[in-house]
Write a protein that holds these residues in place. Structure first.
Motif, PDB file in Angstrom:
ATOM      1  N   MET A 111      39.946  62.840  64.494  1.00  0.00           N
ATOM      2  CA  MET A 111      39.728  61.332  64.123  1.00  0.00           C
ATOM      3  C   MET A 111      39.725  60.844  62.911  1.00  0.00           C
ATOM      4  SD  MET A 111      36.660  59.122  65.720  1.00  0.00           S
ATOM      5  CE  MET A 111      37.129  58.789  67.207  1.00  0.00           C
ATOM      6  N   GLN A 112      40.526  59.712  62.341  1.00  0.00           N
ATOM      7  CA  GLN A 112      40.632  59.390  61.034  1.00  0.00           C
ATOM      8  C   GLN A 112      39.171  58.544  60.887  1.00  0.00           C
ATOM      9  OE1 GLN A 112      43.086  59.630  58.926  1.00  0.00           O
ATOM     10  NE2 GLN A 112      43.145  58.030  57.639  1.00  0.00           N
ATOM     11  N   ALA A 113      38.610  58.739  59.728  1.00  0.00           N
ATOM     12  CA  ALA A 113      37.354  57.992  59.427  1.00  0.00           C
ATOM     13  C   ALA A 113      37.163  57.698  57.870  1.00  0.00           C
ATOM     14  CB  ALA A 113      35.960  58.903  59.902  1.00  0.00           C
ATOM     15  N   THR A 114      36.506  56.928  57.361  1.00  0.00           N
ATOM     16  CA  THR A 114      36.225  56.448  56.019  1.00  0.00           C
ATOM     17  C   THR A 114      34.991  57.118  55.694  1.00  0.00           C
ATOM     18  OG1 THR A 114      37.769  54.496  56.225  1.00  0.00           O
ATOM     19  CG2 THR A 114      36.219  54.821  54.335  1.00  0.00           C
ATOM     20  N   TYR A 115      35.002  57.828  54.499  1.00  0.00           N
ATOM     21  CA  TYR A 115      33.765  58.642  54.167  1.00  0.00           C
ATOM     22  C   TYR A 115      33.337  58.045  52.513  1.00  0.00           C
ATOM     23  CZ  TYR A 115      34.757  62.067  57.819  1.00  0.00           C
ATOM     24  OH  TYR A 115      34.995  62.736  59.082  1.00  0.00           O
ATOM     25  N   GLN A 116      32.213  57.973  52.333  1.00  0.00           N
ATOM     26  CA  GLN A 116      31.919  57.674  50.780  1.00  0.00           C
ATOM     27  C   GLN A 116      31.331  58.960  50.087  1.00  0.00           C
ATOM     28  OE1 GLN A 116      31.864  54.124  50.166  1.00  0.00           O
ATOM     29  NE2 GLN A 116      32.654  54.118  52.190  1.00  0.00           N
ATOM     30  N   GLY A 117      31.741  58.844  49.019  1.00  0.00           N
ATOM     31  CA  GLY A 117      31.333  59.989  48.171  1.00  0.00           C
ATOM     32  C   GLY A 117      30.931  59.625  46.697  1.00  0.00           C
ATOM     33  N   SER A 118      30.430  60.959  46.154  1.00  0.00           N
ATOM     34  CA  SER A 118      29.876  60.655  44.910  1.00  0.00           C
ATOM     35  C   SER A 118      29.528  61.963  44.248  1.00  0.00           C
ATOM     36  CB  SER A 118      28.747  59.789  44.726  1.00  0.00           C
ATOM     37  OG  SER A 118      27.415  60.519  45.274  1.00  0.00           O
ATOM     38  N   CYS A 119      29.527  62.043  43.048  1.00  0.00           N
ATOM     39  CA  CYS A 119      28.877  63.274  42.299  1.00  0.00           C
ATOM     40  C   CYS A 119      27.457  63.227  42.457  1.00  0.00           C
ATOM     41  CB  CYS A 119      29.462  63.135  40.589  1.00  0.00           C
ATOM     42  SG  CYS A 119      28.539  61.837  39.938  1.00  0.00           S
ATOM     43  N   HIS A 120      26.695  64.185  41.736  1.00  0.00           N
ATOM     44  CA  HIS A 120      25.292  64.672  42.030  1.00  0.00           C
ATOM     45  C   HIS A 120      24.440  63.281  41.462  1.00  0.00           C
ATOM     46  CE1 HIS A 120      21.184  66.080  41.128  1.00  0.00           C
ATOM     47  NE2 HIS A 120      21.471  66.450  42.464  1.00  0.00           N
ATOM     48  N   CYS A 121      24.817  62.847  40.161  1.00  0.00           N
ATOM     49  CA  CYS A 121      24.087  61.512  39.370  1.00  0.00           C
ATOM     50  C   CYS A 121      24.583  60.280  40.087  1.00  0.00           C
ATOM     51  CB  CYS A 121      24.127  61.653  38.100  1.00  0.00           C
ATOM     52  SG  CYS A 121      25.815  61.431  37.309  1.00  0.00           S
ATOM     53  N   ASN A 142      27.256  58.710  39.355  1.00  0.00           N
ATOM     54  CA  ASN A 142      28.119  57.889  37.986  1.00  0.00           C
ATOM     55  C   ASN A 142      29.591  57.816  38.621  1.00  0.00           C
ATOM     56  OD1 ASN A 142      26.114  57.270  36.674  1.00  0.00           O
ATOM     57  ND2 ASN A 142      26.312  58.802  34.946  1.00  0.00           N
ATOM     58  N   THR A 143      30.150  58.897  39.509  1.00  0.00           N
ATOM     59  CA  THR A 143      31.298  58.812  39.891  1.00  0.00           C
ATOM     60  C   THR A 143      31.367  58.635  41.355  1.00  0.00           C
ATOM     61  OG1 THR A 143      32.040  60.489  38.417  1.00  0.00           O
ATOM     62  CG2 THR A 143      33.248  60.462  40.377  1.00  0.00           C
ATOM     63  N   ARG A 144      31.817  57.427  41.801  1.00  0.00           N
ATOM     64  CA  ARG A 144      31.751  57.151  43.256  1.00  0.00           C
ATOM     65  C   ARG A 144      33.347  56.800  43.724  1.00  0.00           C
ATOM     66  NH1 ARG A 144      26.990  56.189  45.099  1.00  0.00           N
ATOM     67  NH2 ARG A 144      25.312  55.899  43.682  1.00  0.00           N
ATOM     68  N   ALA A 182      45.034  57.558  50.124  1.00  0.00           N
ATOM     69  CA  ALA A 182      43.706  57.615  51.104  1.00  0.00           C
ATOM     70  C   ALA A 182      42.519  57.712  49.995  1.00  0.00           C
ATOM     71  CB  ALA A 182      43.797  59.115  51.884  1.00  0.00           C
ATOM     72  N   LEU A 183      42.470  58.077  48.788  1.00  0.00           N
ATOM     73  CA  LEU A 183      41.505  57.941  47.869  1.00  0.00           C
ATOM     74  C   LEU A 183      41.224  56.929  47.209  1.00  0.00           C
ATOM     75  CD1 LEU A 183      39.169  59.966  46.871  1.00  0.00           C
ATOM     76  CD2 LEU A 183      40.824  60.363  45.052  1.00  0.00           C
ATOM     77  N   ARG A 184      40.132  56.049  47.124  1.00  0.00           N
ATOM     78  CA  ARG A 184      39.952  54.871  46.592  1.00  0.00           C
ATOM     79  C   ARG A 184      38.952  55.259  45.520  1.00  0.00           C
ATOM     80  NH1 ARG A 184      40.858  53.917  51.334  1.00  0.00           N
ATOM     81  NH2 ARG A 184      39.021  53.663  52.069  1.00  0.00           N
ATOM     82  N   LEU A 185      39.170  55.194  44.280  1.00  0.00           N
ATOM     83  CA  LEU A 185      37.984  55.489  42.975  1.00  0.00           C
ATOM     84  C   LEU A 185      37.406  53.985  42.791  1.00  0.00           C
ATOM     85  CD1 LEU A 185      40.340  57.365  40.765  1.00  0.00           C
ATOM     86  CD2 LEU A 185      38.802  58.257  42.759  1.00  0.00           C
ATOM     87  N   HIS A 186      36.080  54.223  42.803  1.00  0.00           N
ATOM     88  CA  HIS A 186      35.020  53.242  42.353  1.00  0.00           C
ATOM     89  C   HIS A 186      34.809  53.270  40.961  1.00  0.00           C
ATOM     90  CE1 HIS A 186      35.041  51.628  46.392  1.00  0.00           C
ATOM     91  NE2 HIS A 186      34.442  52.715  46.807  1.00  0.00           N
TER      92      HIS A 186
END
Length: 127
Positions: A1-11, A13-15, A47-51
């Motif tokens: 199933m297709q889903a949207t996930y939020q991601g980040s580095c540890h600190c 700063n990268t989202r 599919a990847l959107r950088l913040h």
């Protein structure tokens, strides 16, 4: 199933966010991947959107010079990468080219890593 996930580095700063059907992760045994322990999943470029802009990350390029690993300049975590371009020998052996992103699933929020099948990649055997 297709889903949207939020991601980040540890600190944080990268989202980023990514749309994918998380039906497996890839675990490579090459010298870099073995040490980093990332679990990757490939997605199309769109599919990847950088913040966070790529210019805010540090890039590591090695071996064939075609893969690009992007790291947070602050905490050093690898949230995503551009996989390498297959060599002529790999193409002759049936390796398919891929031009999208490989996302480190360990950087995604709300993912149960124990519930996802792991595909073993023999990167150590590539030329």
């Amino acid at each position: 199933m297709q889903a949207t996930y939020q991601g980040s580095c540890h600190c944080g700063n990268t989202r980023f966010e990514v749309d994918m059907e998380l039906d497996h992760v890839r675990s490579c045994d090459c010298s870099v991947c073995r040490r980093r322990g990332a679990l990757m999943h490939r997605v199309p470029t769109q599919a990847l959107r950088l913040h966070t802009p790529l210019s805010a990350l540090t890039t590591y390029v090695w071996h064939t010079g075609t893969a690009k690993d992007y790291f947070c300049a602050e905490c050093g975590i690898l949230p995503f990468r551009r996989p390498s371009v297959p060599s002529k020998k790999e193409l002759a052996a049936g390796v398919q080219p891929f031009s999208g992103w490989a996302v480190n699933v360990r950087c995604l929020e709300g993912v149960d890593l124990d519930a996802i099948p792991v595909r073993r990649i023999a990167g150590s055997k590539l030329p």
